[in-house]
Design an enzyme around this catalytic site. Structure first.
Site, PDB file in Angstrom:
ATOM      1  N   HIS A  72       0.853  -1.196   0.000  1.00  0.00           N
ATOM      2  CA  HIS A  72       0.000   0.000   0.000  1.00  0.00           C
ATOM      3  C   HIS A  72       0.885   1.242   0.000  1.00  0.00           C
ATOM      4  CE1 HIS A  72      -4.108  -1.706   1.399  1.00  0.00           C
ATOM      5  NE2 HIS A  72      -3.452  -2.577   0.658  1.00  0.00           N
ATOM      6  N   TYR A 200      -9.116   5.327   7.831  1.00  0.00           N
ATOM      7  CA  TYR A 200      -9.227   5.667   9.250  1.00  0.00           C
ATOM      8  C   TYR A 200     -10.235   6.804   9.340  1.00  0.00           C
ATOM      9  CZ  TYR A 200      -4.845   3.072  10.071  1.00  0.00           C
ATOM     10  OH  TYR A 200      -3.879   2.101  10.159  1.00  0.00           O
ATOM     11  N   PRO A 292      -3.892   0.424  18.792  1.00  0.00           N
ATOM     12  CA  PRO A 292      -3.655  -0.081  17.435  1.00  0.00           C
ATOM     13  C   PRO A 292      -3.777   0.965  16.330  1.00  0.00           C
ATOM     14  CG  PRO A 292      -5.753  -0.909  18.290  1.00  0.00           C
ATOM     15  CD  PRO A 292      -5.083  -0.196  19.417  1.00  0.00           C
ATOM     16  N   LYS A 296       1.362  -0.124  15.033  1.00  0.00           N
ATOM     17  CA  LYS A 296       2.774  -0.210  15.423  1.00  0.00           C
ATOM     18  C   LYS A 296       3.156  -1.438  16.255  1.00  0.00           C
ATOM     19  CE  LYS A 296       4.424   3.166  13.334  1.00  0.00           C
ATOM     20  NZ  LYS A 296       4.099   2.459  12.103  1.00  0.00           N
ATOM     21  N   TYR A 384       4.168   6.389  10.024  1.00  0.00           N
ATOM     22  CA  TYR A 384       3.278   5.258   9.715  1.00  0.00           C
ATOM     23  C   TYR A 384       4.043   4.146   8.997  1.00  0.00           C
ATOM     24  CZ  TYR A 384      -0.985   2.750   8.476  1.00  0.00           C
ATOM     25  OH  TYR A 384      -1.960   1.786   8.361  1.00  0.00           O
TER      26      TYR A 384
HETATM   27  P1  RFL Z   1       1.795 -11.767  21.803  1.00  0.00           P
HETATM   28  O1  RFL Z   1       1.280 -11.835  20.421  1.00  0.00           O
HETATM   29  O2  RFL Z   1       0.858 -11.380  22.891  1.00  0.00           O
HETATM   30  O3  RFL Z   1       2.420 -13.204  22.139  1.00  0.00           O
HETATM   31  C1  RFL Z   1       2.832 -13.550  23.448  1.00  0.00           C
HETATM   32  C2  RFL Z   1       2.774 -15.056  23.568  1.00  0.00           C
HETATM   33  O4  RFL Z   1       3.194 -15.434  24.875  1.00  0.00           O
HETATM   34  C3  RFL Z   1       2.318 -16.436  25.373  1.00  0.00           C
HETATM   35  N1  RFL Z   1       2.377 -16.390  26.852  1.00  0.00           N
HETATM   36  C4  RFL Z   1       3.057 -17.282  27.599  1.00  0.00           C
HETATM   37  N2  RFL Z   1       3.808 -18.333  27.267  1.00  0.00           N
HETATM   38  C5  RFL Z   1       4.383 -19.021  28.274  1.00  0.00           C
HETATM   39  N3  RFL Z   1       4.217 -18.706  29.585  1.00  0.00           N
HETATM   40  C6  RFL Z   1       3.485 -17.656  29.954  1.00  0.00           C
HETATM   41  N4  RFL Z   1       3.350 -17.347  31.240  1.00  0.00           N
HETATM   42  C7  RFL Z   1       2.867 -16.875  28.934  1.00  0.00           C
HETATM   43  N5  RFL Z   1       2.086 -15.782  28.954  1.00  0.00           N
HETATM   44  C8  RFL Z   1       1.806 -15.511  27.681  1.00  0.00           C
HETATM   45  C9  RFL Z   1       0.971 -16.089  24.785  1.00  0.00           C
HETATM   46  O5  RFL Z   1       0.101 -17.215  24.751  1.00  0.00           O
HETATM   47  C10 RFL Z   1       1.361 -15.598  23.400  1.00  0.00           C
HETATM   48  O6  RFL Z   1       1.350 -16.633  22.445  1.00  0.00           O
HETATM   49  O7  RFL Z   1       3.043 -10.805  21.928  1.00  0.00           O
HETATM   50  P2  RFL Z   1       4.249 -10.524  20.855  1.00  0.00           P
HETATM   51  O8  RFL Z   1       4.795 -11.817  20.340  1.00  0.00           O
HETATM   52  O9  RFL Z   1       5.139  -9.556  21.507  1.00  0.00           O
HETATM   53  O10 RFL Z   1       3.524  -9.847  19.610  1.00  0.00           O
HETATM   54  C11 RFL Z   1       2.925  -8.576  19.721  1.00  0.00           C
HETATM   55  C12 RFL Z   1       1.771  -8.422  18.731  1.00  0.00           C
HETATM   56  O11 RFL Z   1       0.921  -9.546  18.862  1.00  0.00           O
HETATM   57  C13 RFL Z   1       0.986  -7.130  18.955  1.00  0.00           C
HETATM   58  O12 RFL Z   1       1.858  -6.062  19.232  1.00  0.00           O
HETATM   59  C14 RFL Z   1       0.127  -6.726  17.728  1.00  0.00           C
HETATM   60  O13 RFL Z   1      -0.855  -7.692  17.471  1.00  0.00           O
HETATM   61  C15 RFL Z   1      -0.517  -5.369  17.943  1.00  0.00           C
HETATM   62  N6  RFL Z   1      -1.439  -4.967  16.860  1.00  0.00           N
HETATM   63  C16 RFL Z   1      -0.963  -4.439  15.674  1.00  0.00           C
HETATM   64  N7  RFL Z   1       0.360  -4.312  15.458  1.00  0.00           N
HETATM   65  C17 RFL Z   1       0.839  -3.843  14.254  1.00  0.00           C
HETATM   66  O14 RFL Z   1       2.046  -3.712  14.099  1.00  0.00           O
HETATM   67  N8  RFL Z   1      -0.005  -3.492  13.204  1.00  0.00           N
HETATM   68  C18 RFL Z   1      -1.354  -3.595  13.342  1.00  0.00           C
HETATM   69  O15 RFL Z   1      -2.065  -3.340  12.357  1.00  0.00           O
HETATM   70  C19 RFL Z   1      -1.889  -4.049  14.616  1.00  0.00           C
HETATM   71  N9  RFL Z   1      -3.212  -4.172  14.804  1.00  0.00           N
HETATM   72  C20 RFL Z   1      -2.818  -5.099  17.040  1.00  0.00           C
HETATM   73  C21 RFL Z   1      -3.687  -4.676  15.977  1.00  0.00           C
HETATM   74  C22 RFL Z   1      -3.351  -5.631  18.224  1.00  0.00           C
HETATM   75  C23 RFL Z   1      -4.718  -5.739  18.360  1.00  0.00           C
HETATM   76  N10 RFL Z   1      -5.190  -6.296  19.564  1.00  0.00           N
HETATM   77  C24 RFL Z   1      -6.121  -7.347  19.642  1.00  0.00           C
HETATM   78  C25 RFL Z   1      -4.531  -5.958  20.810  1.00  0.00           C
HETATM   79  C26 RFL Z   1      -5.052  -4.770  16.117  1.00  0.00           C
HETATM   80  C27 RFL Z   1      -5.588  -5.266  17.309  1.00  0.00           C
HETATM   81  C28 RFL Z   1      -7.079  -5.307  17.426  1.00  0.00           C
HETATM   82  C1  PHB Z   2      -5.840  -4.494  10.926  1.00  0.00           C
HETATM   83  O1  PHB Z   2      -5.954  -4.740   9.715  1.00  0.00           O
HETATM   84  O2  PHB Z   2      -6.159  -5.333  11.790  1.00  0.00           O
HETATM   85  C2  PHB Z   2      -5.337  -3.176  11.350  1.00  0.00           C
HETATM   86  C3  PHB Z   2      -4.844  -2.294  10.410  1.00  0.00           C
HETATM   87  C4  PHB Z   2      -4.395  -1.039  10.801  1.00  0.00           C
HETATM   88  C5  PHB Z   2      -4.437  -0.690  12.121  1.00  0.00           C
HETATM   89  C6  PHB Z   2      -4.910  -1.569  13.079  1.00  0.00           C
HETATM   90  C7  PHB Z   2      -5.377  -2.824  12.702  1.00  0.00           C
HETATM   91  O3  PHB Z   2      -4.010   0.557  12.490  1.00  0.00           O
END
Ligand code: RFL
Ligand code: PHB
Length: 389
Positions: A72, A200, A292, A296, A384
């Site tokens: 994109h 957005y 989110p 990032k 971004y």
């Molecule tokens: P995770 O993904 O939470 O993984 C951590 C893992 O550790 C396990 N765990 C344990 N294992 C052993 N012993 C324990 N005591 C434990 N406790 C926990 C868990 O089961 C899990 O498998 O962290 P990690 O690896 O640091 O990854 C981070 C990302 O997942 C997170 O930052 C992103 O998903 C955030 N995020 C977004 N990031 C982006 O860069 N671009 C995006 O577009 C974006 N959109 C989002 C998002 C996060 C969202 N939510 C649900 C918070 C959109 C949403 C809605």
């Molecule tokens: C997503 O596609 O889940 C998404 C994209 C952009 C964001 C957050 C979530 O800023």
């Protein structure tokens, strides 16, 4: 059991770190609380910065992303009916890749299997020991039996609710937190995306985001009050609210469908300092959470993993510990930049219950400045698409 680096958590941070270390000949064991299927069922990030794409490619997991991901060159911010397109390519010469976290995780699992990397799923009662010593270890329970994993270093990749951060003594740790008074309700639906780029939307009824995974899979979000539950939102109610927040000419062509996933995430900014304590190094959501809005979270996990893997490789290969010594300071400098960006976009785009008419004017003029100023567009685009790492 003994390894060089014990990795707590098998989300994107833990998997990518394990992959990079294994490729460099460093032994790891990943301890994950959940099953693989559960880790893959979490629908999260969708936008990858160029630096993350490059790192995944270096880790040997770029092939499917390059085939199936979508580049994109811009995104759209809306203010009621007005569309403000930020042209990343023109503003800063960069792009982002739309490729879901689920797919990144799937690719990393496949690559780890191919390398024969060690993963233990279903661990319970993980405890970190002797972090101040040169011989730390991790204890855990698997299928009711106690185990001990000796190691040189521990990587805390266990997300916001994990045990690693909490193993750093309170006297050493400083936490910074901002909790927002709303969450995002997300819906995944097997329908064509609303628009070819992400939208957005800032609207008097609240924020909305139109994102996507592929030409037949859309990801949509709306801002909802804290306390709302996914079951409070029937599909029809979601679509009605989402449509109301998008500019009319787009809502008219929205294709709705059954929500194959529906979840609510509260919005929070959080940083824990330092990111290193003795033999323990924190990566990703274990150390920091961003709302989110700036896309990032996963990208910060990737930059942490880049700094830590480089530090560990230099330590083992060249007996050079400078990278490990400087890890926390270097990672946190980038984390705080992303915090600022995520906070500022969140503040500009959402409806806050406590906001006055004055505050709403400030949001409006900030968006108008983005619409008219190439300098403001460049600043947005640089942040971004990702600051370098
Ligand atoms: P995770 O993904 O939470 O993984 C951590 C893992 O550790 C396990 N765990 C344990 N294992 C052993 N012993 C324990 N005591 C434990 N406790 C926990 C868990 O089961 C899990 O498998 O962290 P990690 O690896 O640091 O990854 C981070 C990302 O997942 C997170 O930052 C992103 O998903 C955030 N995020 C977004 N990031 C982006 O860069 N671009 C995006 O577009 C974006 N959109 C989002 C998002 C996060 C969202 N939510 C649900 C918070 C959109 C949403 C809605
Ligand atoms: C997503 O596609 O889940 C998404 C994209 C952009 C964001 C957050 C979530 O800023």
């Amino acid at each position: 059991m003994r390894t060089q680096v014990a990795i707590i958590g098998g989300g994107p941070s833990g998997l990518l770190l394990s992959q990079l270390l294994n490729l460099a000949g460093i032994e790891t064991v990943v301890l994950e609380r959940q099953s693989r299927a559960h880790v893959l069922s979490r629908i999260r990030a969708g936008v990858l910065e160029q630096g993350t794409v490059d790192l995944l490619t270096r880790a040997g997991v770029g092939a499917r992303m390059m085939r199936e991901g979508h580049r994109h060159a811009g995104c759209v911010l809306t203010h009621d009916q007005q569309m403000i397109r930020i042209d990343f390519a023109a503003a800063c010469g960069a792009e982002v890749m739309v490729y879901g976290q689920t797919e990144v995780t799937r690719d990393l699992h496949a690559a780890q299997d191919a390398l024969g990397a060690q993963h233990v799923h279903g661990v319970e009662h993980v405890v970190l020991h002797d972090l101040d010593s040169a011989s730390p270890h991790v204890s855990y329970v698997l299928d009711g039996r106690s185990h001990r994993l000796d190691c040189d270093f521990i990587a805390g990749c266990d997300g916001f609710h994990g045990v690693s951060r909490k193993s750093i003594p309170d006297s050493v740790r400083r936490d910074y937190e901002k909790v927002y008074p709303f969450g995002w309700l997300g819906v995944l639906s097997e329908t064509p995306p609303l628009h070819e780029e992400l939208i957005y939307a800032s609207h008097p009824r609240g924020f909305a985001l139109a994102s996507m995974r592929n030409p037949m899979l859309s990801r949509y979000y709306i801002q909802v009050p804290l306390g709302d539950r996914p079951e409070d939102w029937a599909d029809a109610a979601f679509w009605q609210e989402f449509r109301a927040r998008m500019p009319c000419h787009l809502s008219e062509r929205l294709v709705t469908g059954h929500a194959i996933e529906k979840s609510i995430a509260p919005l929070r900014s959080f940083v824990s300092e330092p990111m290193r304590h003795g033999a323990l190094f924190l990566c990703g959501d274990a150390a920091h959470i961003v709302p989110p809005t700036g896309a990032k979270g996963l990208n910060l996990a990737a930059s942490d993993v880049h700094y830590l893997s480089a530090g560990l490789v230099a330590h083992y290969r060249d007996s050079d510990s400078a990278g490990l010594e400087g890890y926390s300071v270097k990672a946190l400098a980038r984390v705080w930049q992303a915090m600022r960006f995520s906070w500022s976009v969140t503040t500009m785009m959402h409806r806050f219950p406590e906001h006055s008419a004055y505050d709403r004017q400030m949001q409006r003029v900030e968006l108008m400045q983005l619409a008219s100023s190439p300098v403001a567009q460049r600043l947005f685009a640089e942040n971004y698409t990702g600051l370098p790492f």
